[in-house]
Design a protein around this motif. Structure first.
Motif, PDB file in Angstrom:
ATOM      1  N   VAL A 100      14.353   1.059  -7.305  1.00 46.47           N
ATOM      2  CA  VAL A 100      12.893   1.162  -7.435  1.00 46.47           C
ATOM      3  C   VAL A 100      12.528   2.159  -8.532  1.00 46.47           C
ATOM      4  O   VAL A 100      11.650   1.905  -9.368  1.00 46.47           O
ATOM      5  N   GLY A 101      13.218   3.301  -8.552  1.00 42.81           N
ATOM      6  CA  GLY A 101      12.961   4.299  -9.590  1.00 42.81           C
ATOM      7  C   GLY A 101      13.273   3.766 -10.979  1.00 42.81           C
ATOM      8  O   GLY A 101      12.514   3.994 -11.932  1.00 42.81           O
ATOM      9  N   MET A 149       4.040  10.158  -4.980  1.00 41.99           N
ATOM     10  CA  MET A 149       3.779   9.631  -3.639  1.00 41.99           C
ATOM     11  C   MET A 149       5.076   9.269  -2.918  1.00 41.99           C
ATOM     12  O   MET A 149       5.217   9.516  -1.717  1.00 41.99           O
ATOM     13  N   LEU A 150       6.032   8.702  -3.638  1.00 40.74           N
ATOM     14  CA  LEU A 150       7.315   8.361  -3.016  1.00 40.74           C
ATOM     15  C   LEU A 150       8.036   9.616  -2.530  1.00 40.74           C
ATOM     16  O   LEU A 150       8.636   9.626  -1.449  1.00 40.74           O
ATOM     17  N   GLN A 151       7.965  10.678  -3.324  1.00 41.12           N
ATOM     18  CA  GLN A 151       8.577  11.936  -2.899  1.00 41.12           C
ATOM     19  C   GLN A 151       7.875  12.496  -1.667  1.00 41.12           C
ATOM     20  O   GLN A 151       8.523  12.978  -0.724  1.00 41.12           O
ATOM     21  N   THR A 195      -1.477   4.367   0.751  1.00 43.03           N
ATOM     22  CA  THR A 195      -2.688   3.753   0.190  1.00 43.03           C
ATOM     23  C   THR A 195      -2.752   3.962  -1.316  1.00 43.03           C
ATOM     24  O   THR A 195      -3.035   3.030  -2.086  1.00 43.03           O
ATOM     25  N   ILE A 196      -2.483   5.191  -1.753  1.00 42.33           N
ATOM     26  CA  ILE A 196      -2.477   5.482  -3.193  1.00 42.33           C
ATOM     27  C   ILE A 196      -1.386   4.676  -3.892  1.00 42.33           C
ATOM     28  O   ILE A 196      -1.595   4.119  -4.979  1.00 42.33           O
ATOM     29  N   LEU A 197      -0.224   4.603  -3.261  1.00 49.77           N
ATOM     30  CA  LEU A 197       0.907   3.888  -3.857  1.00 49.77           C
ATOM     31  C   LEU A 197       0.599   2.404  -4.025  1.00 49.77           C
ATOM     32  O   LEU A 197       0.857   1.816  -5.090  1.00 49.77           O
ATOM     33  N   PHE A 198       0.025   1.790  -3.006  1.00 51.99           N
ATOM     34  CA  PHE A 198      -0.290   0.361  -3.094  1.00 51.99           C
ATOM     35  C   PHE A 198      -1.438   0.103  -4.076  1.00 51.99           C
ATOM     36  O   PHE A 198      -1.470  -0.935  -4.747  1.00 51.99           O
ATOM     37  N   THR A 199      -2.372   1.051  -4.166  1.00 52.11           N
ATOM     38  CA  THR A 199      -3.471   0.896  -5.129  1.00 52.11           C
ATOM     39  C   THR A 199      -2.950   0.926  -6.560  1.00 52.11           C
ATOM     40  O   THR A 199      -3.319   0.085  -7.397  1.00 52.11           O
TER      41      THR A 199
END
Length: 298
Positions: A54-55, A106-108, A125-129
């Motif tokens: 993913v990274g 956000m992942l961290q 929510t921030i990650l999906f946005t």
């Protein structure tokens, strides 16, 4: 089309296809991981390997953003005019590219909160946005890059023509960023956003919306680095900027006066106290940039 711009487009399209594959992979992994994290299910080593991929995919997506925006910017400066579509893609690309940094953060944070046994709904929510913005940019920019590659292009060697295109692009971007910022504070007023949310988001969100304009403005200023300030504008541009400035001066004070009256008359004055600066900033940017752009096209 200039051969270097052509190569940039070919490279951008190639990276875009790889970035699209990486994006699909990330979306699947995040979609599978979200319920596990929220339920605090055990996560095995296979998910750690997936996280590394993913990274790497995010890095590839970031590189695509950079190369694609550079290709579109060079293409725009190589044409005799610039469209709203190009400016909108540049704004979207810059916003989406910046949010890749938010993805990593956000992942961290999600990992830390999972280890502590805390829910991380806000971070998800921030990650999906931001992921949705990445999808929008990839989905819109790839067809645009392919269309640019197929379309014949002019190669204006005249510095005055390139300056005119850069001038238009700067004010197109300013108009879009001003409109986004104005829509944001009007939305906050319409929904009566809580003051604690505004205190945490006004500076960050306002800075994010302003970033595309500031970057394009820096590109324009860099193109003028060898010119004296009196030579930055031609005669018509000076007239257009002067008229737009006068129009901005006539429009913004009455609206800010209304803001002041609302602040002192309404019980929820804190809302207006937090929003007056972004309201003034984005309204001024929208009025000035849009006015200059419209006048320049007469």
């Amino acid at each position: 089309m200039n051969k270097y711009i052509h190569r940039f487009h070919v490279l951008s399209i190639s990276l875009g296809l790889l970035a699209a594959i990486g994006f699909v992979y990330n979306s699947v992994i995040l979609g599978l991981l979200f319920p596990k994290v929220e339920r605090f299910d055990p996560i095995g080593t296979q998910w750690e390997i997936a996280g590394i991929i993913v990274g790497a995919s995010l890095f590839l997506i970031a590189v695509f953003h950079l190369v694609a925006m550079l290709a579109m910017l060079l293409r725009a400066l190589n044409l005799r005019s610039v469209s709203w579509r190009v400016a909108a893609l540049l704004v979207l690309g810059i916003l989406s590219g910046i949010l890749i940094l938010a993805d990593l953060t956000m992942l961290q944070e999600i990992g830390k909160q999972y280890a502590q046994g805390w829910h991380s709904t806000g971070e998800w929510t921030i990650l999906f946005t931001s992921t949705a913005l990445h999808a929008l940019f990839i989905g819109l920019s790839l067809p645009a890059l392919i269309a640019n590659l197929r379309a014949p292009g002019s190669s204006p060697d005249e510095p005055m023509l390139r300056d005119h295109v850069a001038f238009q692009l700067t004010h197109l971007t300013g108009s879009l960023c001003g409109a986004l910022g104005t829509a944001a504070w009007l939305t906050a007023v319409a929904i009566q956003a809580p003051t604690w949310i505004l205190e945490q988001t006004v500076i960050t969100l306002g800075g994010l919306i302003l970033t595309p304009y500031l970057l394009i403005l820096l590109v324009w200023l860099w193109s003028k680095r060898k010119d004296l300030i009196p030579d930055w504008f031609d005669e018509k541009q000076i007239q257009d900027v002067a008229k737009a400035s006068l129009g901005t001066l006539l429009v913004t004070p009455p609206i800010m006066l209304l803001f002041y009256l609302l602040q002192i008359k309404l019980p929820d004055g804190d809302l207006w106290g937090l929003l007056w600066l972004p309201a003034y900033l984005f309204l001024t940017l929208l009025t000035f940039s849009a006015g200059t752009l419209l006048l320049s096209r007469e």
